[in-house]
Motif scaffolding. Structure first.
Motif, PDB file in Angstrom:
ATOM      1  N   VAL A  93     -30.662 -15.202  42.279  1.00 26.74           N
ATOM      2  CA  VAL A  93     -29.542 -14.367  42.691  1.00 26.74           C
ATOM      3  C   VAL A  93     -29.669 -14.147  44.196  1.00 26.74           C
ATOM      4  CG1 VAL A  93     -30.706 -12.191  42.127  1.00 26.74           C
ATOM      5  CG2 VAL A  93     -28.225 -12.244  42.221  1.00 26.74           C
ATOM      6  N   ALA A  94     -28.530 -14.190  44.914  1.00 20.95           N
ATOM      7  CA  ALA A  94     -28.581 -14.086  46.375  1.00 20.95           C
ATOM      8  C   ALA A  94     -27.313 -13.457  46.930  1.00 20.95           C
ATOM      9  CB  ALA A  94     -28.773 -15.464  46.994  1.00 20.95           C
ATOM     10  N   VAL A  95     -27.455 -12.896  48.121  1.00 18.53           N
ATOM     11  CA  VAL A  95     -26.310 -12.422  48.890  1.00 18.53           C
ATOM     12  C   VAL A  95     -26.508 -12.871  50.337  1.00 18.53           C
ATOM     13  CG1 VAL A  95     -27.343 -10.129  49.289  1.00 18.53           C
ATOM     14  CG2 VAL A  95     -24.881 -10.437  49.573  1.00 18.53           C
ATOM     15  N   LEU A  96     -25.474 -13.475  50.895  1.00 17.21           N
ATOM     16  CA  LEU A  96     -25.431 -13.819  52.312  1.00 17.21           C
ATOM     17  C   LEU A  96     -24.417 -12.880  52.950  1.00 17.21           C
ATOM     18  CD1 LEU A  96     -25.187 -17.712  52.066  1.00 17.21           C
ATOM     19  CD2 LEU A  96     -27.241 -16.322  52.281  1.00 17.21           C
ATOM     20  N   MET A  97     -24.849 -12.094  53.931  1.00 20.58           N
ATOM     21  CA  MET A  97     -23.957 -11.114  54.546  1.00 20.58           C
ATOM     22  C   MET A  97     -23.763 -11.470  56.016  1.00 20.58           C
ATOM     23  SD  MET A  97     -24.216  -6.962  54.736  1.00 20.58           S
ATOM     24  CE  MET A  97     -25.660  -6.898  55.758  1.00 20.58           C
ATOM     25  N   PHE A  98     -22.496 -11.497  56.423  1.00 21.26           N
ATOM     26  CA  PHE A  98     -22.138 -11.799  57.798  1.00 21.26           C
ATOM     27  C   PHE A  98     -21.383 -10.615  58.381  1.00 21.26           C
ATOM     28  CE2 PHE A  98     -22.086 -15.664  55.279  1.00 21.26           C
ATOM     29  CZ  PHE A  98     -23.025 -16.434  55.950  1.00 21.26           C
ATOM     30  N   VAL A 141     -17.364  -6.899  57.366  1.00 18.29           N
ATOM     31  CA  VAL A 141     -18.473  -7.555  56.680  1.00 18.29           C
ATOM     32  C   VAL A 141     -17.883  -8.563  55.701  1.00 18.29           C
ATOM     33  CG1 VAL A 141     -20.365  -7.224  55.045  1.00 18.29           C
ATOM     34  CG2 VAL A 141     -20.048  -5.612  56.913  1.00 18.29           C
ATOM     35  N   HIS A 142     -18.462  -9.738  55.699  1.00 20.80           N
ATOM     36  CA  HIS A 142     -18.048 -10.836  54.809  1.00 20.80           C
ATOM     37  C   HIS A 142     -19.302 -11.289  54.065  1.00 20.80           C
ATOM     38  CE1 HIS A 142     -17.381 -15.451  54.801  1.00 20.80           C
ATOM     39  NE2 HIS A 142     -17.073 -14.954  53.642  1.00 20.80           N
ATOM     40  N   CYS A 143     -19.266 -11.295  52.740  1.00 22.37           N
ATOM     41  CA  CYS A 143     -20.445 -11.676  51.940  1.00 22.37           C
ATOM     42  C   CYS A 143     -20.124 -12.847  51.027  1.00 22.37           C
ATOM     43  CB  CYS A 143     -20.925 -10.508  51.071  1.00 22.37           C
ATOM     44  SG  CYS A 143     -21.638  -9.151  51.995  1.00 22.37           S
ATOM     45  N   GLU A 144     -21.154 -13.657  50.795  1.00 21.05           N
ATOM     46  CA  GLU A 144     -21.097 -14.713  49.798  1.00 21.05           C
ATOM     47  C   GLU A 144     -22.157 -14.377  48.752  1.00 21.05           C
ATOM     48  OE1 GLU A 144     -21.377 -18.550  51.647  1.00 21.05           O
ATOM     49  OE2 GLU A 144     -19.836 -18.019  53.127  1.00 21.05           O
ATOM     50  N   PHE A 154     -24.845 -26.127  39.164  1.00 21.29           N
ATOM     51  CA  PHE A 154     -24.406 -25.279  40.262  1.00 21.29           C
ATOM     52  C   PHE A 154     -24.648 -23.812  39.923  1.00 21.29           C
ATOM     53  CE2 PHE A 154     -21.549 -28.987  40.477  1.00 21.29           C
ATOM     54  CZ  PHE A 154     -21.824 -29.415  41.759  1.00 21.29           C
ATOM     55  N   TYR A 155     -24.828 -23.008  40.942  1.00 21.23           N
ATOM     56  CA  TYR A 155     -24.867 -21.558  40.771  1.00 21.23           C
ATOM     57  C   TYR A 155     -23.440 -21.021  40.793  1.00 21.23           C
ATOM     58  CZ  TYR A 155     -29.844 -21.775  41.985  1.00 21.23           C
ATOM     59  OH  TYR A 155     -31.182 -22.051  42.022  1.00 21.23           O
ATOM     60  N   ASP A 156     -23.210 -19.901  40.101  1.00 21.79           N
ATOM     61  CA  ASP A 156     -21.930 -19.208  40.207  1.00 21.79           C
ATOM     62  C   ASP A 156     -21.847 -18.606  41.606  1.00 21.79           C
ATOM     63  OD1 ASP A 156     -21.676 -19.787  37.523  1.00 21.79           O
ATOM     64  OD2 ASP A 156     -22.141 -17.754  36.855  1.00 21.79           O
ATOM     65  N   GLU A 157     -20.646 -18.576  42.164  1.00 22.52           N
ATOM     66  CA  GLU A 157     -20.504 -18.000  43.492  1.00 22.52           C
ATOM     67  C   GLU A 157     -19.166 -17.295  43.654  1.00 22.52           C
ATOM     68  OE1 GLU A 157     -19.515 -20.885  46.857  1.00 22.52           O
ATOM     69  OE2 GLU A 157     -20.579 -22.158  45.432  1.00 22.52           O
ATOM     70  N   ALA A 158     -19.150 -16.327  44.559  1.00 21.40           N
ATOM     71  CA  ALA A 158     -17.933 -15.579  44.866  1.00 21.40           C
ATOM     72  C   ALA A 158     -18.057 -15.051  46.297  1.00 21.40           C
ATOM     73  CB  ALA A 158     -17.756 -14.415  43.894  1.00 21.40           C
ATOM     74  N   ILE A 159     -16.953 -14.559  46.833  1.00 24.85           N
ATOM     75  CA  ILE A 159     -16.972 -13.961  48.168  1.00 24.85           C
ATOM     76  C   ILE A 159     -16.363 -12.566  48.095  1.00 24.85           C
ATOM     77  CG2 ILE A 159     -16.838 -16.152  49.397  1.00 24.85           C
ATOM     78  CD1 ILE A 159     -13.862 -15.466  49.949  1.00 24.85           C
ATOM     79  N   SER A 160     -16.722 -11.752  49.069  1.00 21.09           N
ATOM     80  CA  SER A 160     -16.091 -10.449  49.243  1.00 21.09           C
ATOM     81  C   SER A 160     -16.053 -10.167  50.740  1.00 21.09           C
ATOM     82  CB  SER A 160     -16.866  -9.348  48.512  1.00 21.09           C
ATOM     83  OG  SER A 160     -18.141  -9.162  49.092  1.00 21.09           O
TER      84      SER A 160
END
Length: 168
Positions: A93-98, A141-144, A154-160
């Motif tokens: 599980v991961a979060v990339l935050m920009f 803030v933009h997160c993946e 593949f991993y499930d993915e989403a953005i916010s």
């Protein structure tokens, strides 16, 4: 006689009330339509904004939701937050935050700071920080968000992403 006068006047007042409420709603809608939106984010003067991953069809079977948030944290400071939650314990599980700042000259969001947090054999990760930023700009803030098991392709993915808040 009084009843006849009242029964004739009451519909008039009701009609006036309806007309006034419709015109007020129309005026409010006109004010809302003047919002400035850049790449999906409304530019606001608010102190706080948050966003969540909304499309359940794109999340897959492991990813429950993701959230991003930004708030004013003093003069020239912002607090930023991102989190990813899986439906159950997963291998990854991961979060990339920009953190992004709006360049008013070309109305594009530019990179300010980035964070990557991941974990194994859990269902939740988060990242947060307080940053000193240049004043007189909009920030968002933009997160993946990612969640899944290693034995799947593949991993499930989403953005916010949040709305842009003005830092005076």
């Amino acid at each position: 006689m009084k009843k006849r006068v009242l029964s004739a006047i009451c519909p008039f007042f009701i009609l006036c009330g309806i007309i006034l409420s419709v015109s007020m709603n129309t005026k409010a809608e006109e004010e809302d339509s003047s919002e400035v939106i850049v790449d999906g984010s409304v530019l606001t003067q608010d102190d706080y904004s948050s966003g969540t991953s909304v499309n359940s069809m794109l999340r897959g079977k492991h990813l429950m939701d993701g959230e991003s948030a930004i708030s004013k944290a003093g003069i020239g400071r912002i607090y930023v937050y991102g989190q990813t939650t899986a439906n159950h314990e997963v291998d990854y599980v991961a979060v990339l935050m920009f953190v992004e700042r709006l360049d008013e000259s070309d109305e594009k969001w530019g990179h300010v700071e980035g964070y990557a947090v991941d974990a194994r054999d859990t269902y939740f990760v988060n990242v947060d920080d307080t940053l000193k930023v240049e004043r007189e700009h909009y920030y968002r803030v933009h997160c993946e968000h990612f969640a899944g098991n290693d034995d799947e392709e593949f991993y499930d993915e989403a953005i916010s992403y949040t709305d842009g808040i003005w830092i005076p």
